[in-house]
Scaffold this motif. Structure first.
Motif, PDB file in Angstrom:
ATOM      1  N   ARG A   5       0.823  -1.215   0.000  1.00 53.20           N
ATOM      2  CA  ARG A   5       0.000   0.000   0.000  1.00 53.20           C
ATOM      3  C   ARG A   5       0.854   1.261   0.000  1.00 53.20           C
ATOM      4  N   GLU A   6       2.003   1.227   0.674  1.00 55.15           N
ATOM      5  CA  GLU A   6       2.865   2.399   0.714  1.00 55.15           C
ATOM      6  C   GLU A   6       3.357   2.762  -0.686  1.00 55.15           C
ATOM      7  N   THR A   7       3.548   1.758  -1.520  1.00 54.12           N
ATOM      8  CA  THR A   7       4.092   1.975  -2.860  1.00 54.12           C
ATOM      9  C   THR A   7       3.006   2.173  -3.904  1.00 54.12           C
ATOM     10  N   LEU A   8       1.881   1.485  -3.731  1.00 55.52           N
ATOM     11  CA  LEU A   8       0.812   1.509  -4.743  1.00 55.52           C
ATOM     12  C   LEU A   8      -0.490   2.006  -4.125  1.00 55.52           C
ATOM     13  N   HIS A  10      -3.099   2.677  -5.570  1.00 55.07           N
ATOM     14  CA  HIS A  10      -4.217   2.109  -6.325  1.00 55.07           C
ATOM     15  C   HIS A  10      -4.355   0.613  -6.082  1.00 55.07           C
ATOM     16  N   PHE A  11      -3.761   0.131  -4.981  1.00 52.14           N
ATOM     17  CA  PHE A  11      -3.858  -1.286  -4.614  1.00 52.14           C
ATOM     18  C   PHE A  11      -5.018  -1.464  -3.642  1.00 52.14           C
ATOM     19  N   LEU A  12      -6.016  -2.241  -4.027  1.00 54.51           N
ATOM     20  CA  LEU A  12      -7.221  -2.449  -3.229  1.00 54.51           C
ATOM     21  C   LEU A  12      -7.325  -3.921  -2.837  1.00 54.51           C
ATOM     22  N   VAL A  13      -7.992  -4.191  -1.715  1.00 54.53           N
ATOM     23  CA  VAL A  13      -8.095  -5.562  -1.210  1.00 54.53           C
ATOM     24  C   VAL A  13      -9.548  -5.906  -0.930  1.00 54.53           C
ATOM     25  N   PHE A  14      -9.965  -7.073  -1.384  1.00 51.45           N
ATOM     26  CA  PHE A  14     -11.295  -7.591  -1.084  1.00 51.45           C
ATOM     27  C   PHE A  14     -11.284  -8.189   0.316  1.00 51.45           C
ATOM     28  N   GLY A  15     -12.217  -7.729   1.161  1.00 55.17           N
ATOM     29  CA  GLY A  15     -12.274  -8.234   2.529  1.00 55.17           C
ATOM     30  C   GLY A  15     -13.186  -7.388   3.394  1.00 55.17           C
ATOM     31  N   PRO A  16     -13.119  -7.527   4.713  1.00 59.85           N
ATOM     32  CA  PRO A  16     -13.944  -6.725   5.628  1.00 59.85           C
ATOM     33  C   PRO A  16     -13.645  -5.233   5.451  1.00 59.85           C
ATOM     34  N   TYR A  17     -14.654  -4.410   5.606  1.00 54.31           N
ATOM     35  CA  TYR A  17     -14.509  -2.975   5.364  1.00 54.31           C
ATOM     36  C   TYR A  17     -13.462  -2.343   6.279  1.00 54.31           C
ATOM     37  N   ASP A  18     -12.496  -1.679   5.671  1.00 51.76           N
ATOM     38  CA  ASP A  18     -11.445  -0.954   6.387  1.00 51.76           C
ATOM     39  C   ASP A  18     -10.887   0.080   5.410  1.00 51.76           C
ATOM     40  N   TRP A  42      -5.891   8.200  -6.931  1.00 53.75           N
ATOM     41  CA  TRP A  42      -4.581   7.822  -7.450  1.00 53.75           C
ATOM     42  C   TRP A  42      -4.378   8.506  -8.781  1.00 53.75           C
ATOM     43  N   PRO A  43      -3.152   8.541  -9.277  1.00 52.86           N
ATOM     44  CA  PRO A  43      -2.884   9.223 -10.540  1.00 52.86           C
ATOM     45  C   PRO A  43      -3.749   8.664 -11.665  1.00 52.86           C
ATOM     46  N   PRO A  44      -4.209   9.526 -12.585  1.00 53.63           N
ATOM     47  CA  PRO A  44      -5.064   9.068 -13.685  1.00 53.63           C
ATOM     48  C   PRO A  44      -4.422   7.969 -14.528  1.00 53.63           C
ATOM     49  N   SER A  45      -3.098   7.944 -14.596  1.00 51.30           N
ATOM     50  CA  SER A  45      -2.412   6.950 -15.421  1.00 51.30           C
ATOM     51  C   SER A  45      -2.288   5.588 -14.740  1.00 51.30           C
ATOM     52  N   ALA A  46      -2.582   5.511 -13.430  1.00 49.70           N
ATOM     53  CA  ALA A  46      -2.422   4.260 -12.686  1.00 49.70           C
ATOM     54  C   ALA A  46      -3.617   3.342 -12.930  1.00 49.70           C
ATOM     55  N   VAL A  47      -3.332   2.079 -13.144  1.00 47.31           N
ATOM     56  CA  VAL A  47      -4.384   1.071 -13.329  1.00 47.31           C
ATOM     57  C   VAL A  47      -4.662   0.419 -11.981  1.00 47.31           C
ATOM     58  N   PRO A  48      -5.885   0.504 -11.471  1.00 48.89           N
ATOM     59  CA  PRO A  48      -6.178  -0.075 -10.149  1.00 48.89           C
ATOM     60  C   PRO A  48      -5.953  -1.584 -10.127  1.00 48.89           C
ATOM     61  N   ILE A  49      -5.496  -2.062  -8.977  1.00 53.13           N
ATOM     62  CA  ILE A  49      -5.230  -3.485  -8.759  1.00 53.13           C
ATOM     63  C   ILE A  49      -6.109  -3.950  -7.612  1.00 53.13           C
ATOM     64  N   ILE A  50      -6.816  -5.041  -7.808  1.00 49.41           N
ATOM     65  CA  ILE A  50      -7.642  -5.612  -6.749  1.00 49.41           C
ATOM     66  C   ILE A  50      -7.070  -6.966  -6.359  1.00 49.41           C
ATOM     67  N   TYR A  51      -6.699  -7.099  -5.098  1.00 49.27           N
ATOM     68  CA  TYR A  51      -6.187  -8.367  -4.574  1.00 49.27           C
ATOM     69  C   TYR A  51      -7.336  -9.117  -3.912  1.00 49.27           C
ATOM     70  N   LEU A  52      -7.504 -10.378  -4.279  1.00 51.74           N
ATOM     71  CA  LEU A  52      -8.583 -11.202  -3.756  1.00 51.74           C
ATOM     72  C   LEU A  52      -7.986 -12.353  -2.956  1.00 51.74           C
ATOM     73  N   PRO A  53      -7.611 -12.121  -1.695  1.00 50.11           N
ATOM     74  CA  PRO A  53      -6.972 -13.192  -0.915  1.00 50.11           C
ATOM     75  C   PRO A  53      -7.881 -14.398  -0.740  1.00 50.11           C
ATOM     76  N   GLY A  54      -7.340 -15.568  -1.053  1.00 51.09           N
ATOM     77  CA  GLY A  54      -8.096 -16.800  -0.881  1.00 51.09           C
ATOM     78  C   GLY A  54      -9.093 -17.091  -1.986  1.00 51.09           C
ATOM     79  N   VAL A  55      -9.154 -16.239  -3.009  1.00 47.96           N
ATOM     80  CA  VAL A  55     -10.102 -16.438  -4.110  1.00 47.96           C
ATOM     81  C   VAL A  55      -9.317 -16.851  -5.350  1.00 47.96           C
ATOM     82  N   SER A  56      -9.646 -17.998  -5.909  1.00 47.69           N
ATOM     83  CA  SER A  56      -8.935 -18.473  -7.082  1.00 47.69           C
ATOM     84  C   SER A  56      -9.521 -17.876  -8.352  1.00 47.69           C
TER      85      SER A  56
END
Length: 232
Positions: A5-8, A10-18, A42-56
């Motif tokens: 998160r410190e570096t990105l 636009h890094f988002l995580v699926f999970g309990p609301y926080d 986040w910057p307009p040029s950044a592509v958001p990333i969604i991490y889905l822990p435990g989801v295949s």
């Protein structure tokens, strides 16, 4: 996750609301992607990333059987990209370290002890430069001994931890986090043939003082020489 998160931003995580950690359920993530959540930008040029822990990947691909809590995200697979292994499988840390297709191409021991050590050392491992990993790997497989040393940090080795524990068995175990305790137990089983959790400090002190191993250890089980020490 905190390191990423410190570096990105636009890094988002699926999970309990926080919101402070950019983590939330699927509907909230869709609102973030739409720019409707104040304070998350986040910057307009950044592509958001969604991490889905435990989801295949297969779980999202099977749209009809997709769990209800994930369905708001299933559509994103058609206008996004899965980050998967070359063969389509989900990534593991070990796979990323050793694969020649999109990974670091390191030589990693294939035993379960090494896989466990990698997971324990992950927070320290991210600080090791790729160049250093490649140089070490060039001289032989990176095994549990190597990753346990990475997890302990500079200037600390298995003998140090063993002596610290022997001087105050109960207090030391309470002070240490689970990973450090597990690393010491793994080192003792590998190099001295006893399990601190099961055998206790008296057995450890005796074996260390004699520079011997518990009965049942085969000659040649050692992966490195022992330092001569005498417990107090």
């Amino acid at each position: 996750m905190p390191r990423i998160r410190e570096t990105l931003p636009h890094f988002l995580v699926f999970g309990p609301y926080d919101q402070a950690n950019r983590t939330g359920p699927a509907i909230w993530l869709r609102c973030v992607l739409a720019g409707k959540v104040p304070g998350i930008v986040w910057p307009p040029s950044a592509v958001p990333i969604i991490y889905l822990p435990g989801v295949s990947r297969a779980t999202l691909r099977a749209t009809e059987e997709c769990p209800a809590e994930l369905k708001p995200l299933a559509e994103l697979q058609y206008r996004g990209v899965f980050w998967s292994q070359h063969n389509g499988k989900d990534w593991t840390v070990t796979a990323f370290l050793q694969t020649n297709h999109g990974g670091l191409q390191l030589k990693i021991a294939s035993d379960q002890a090494t896989a466990t050590s990698i997971r324990r050392a992950i927070e320290k491992l991210v600080d090791v430069s790729v160049a250093d990993l490649q140089v070490t790997s060039a001289s032989g497989e990176l095994n549990s001994t190597y990753f346990d040393q990475v997890g302990r940090g500079d200037g600390i080795d298995g003998i140090d931890d063993l002596l610290i524990w022997l001087s105050d068995p109960e207090g030391t175990k309470k002070r240490w986090d689970g990973d450090r305790w597990e690393m010491m137990c793994s080192d003792c089983q590998r190099n001295y043939g006893f399990d601190p959790s099961r055998d206790g400090s008296l057995v450890g002190a005796e074996l260390l003082g004699r520079q011997s191993k518990a009965p049942g250890r085969r000659p040649g089980d050692d992966s490195r020489p022992h330092r001569a020490v005498t417990p107090a």
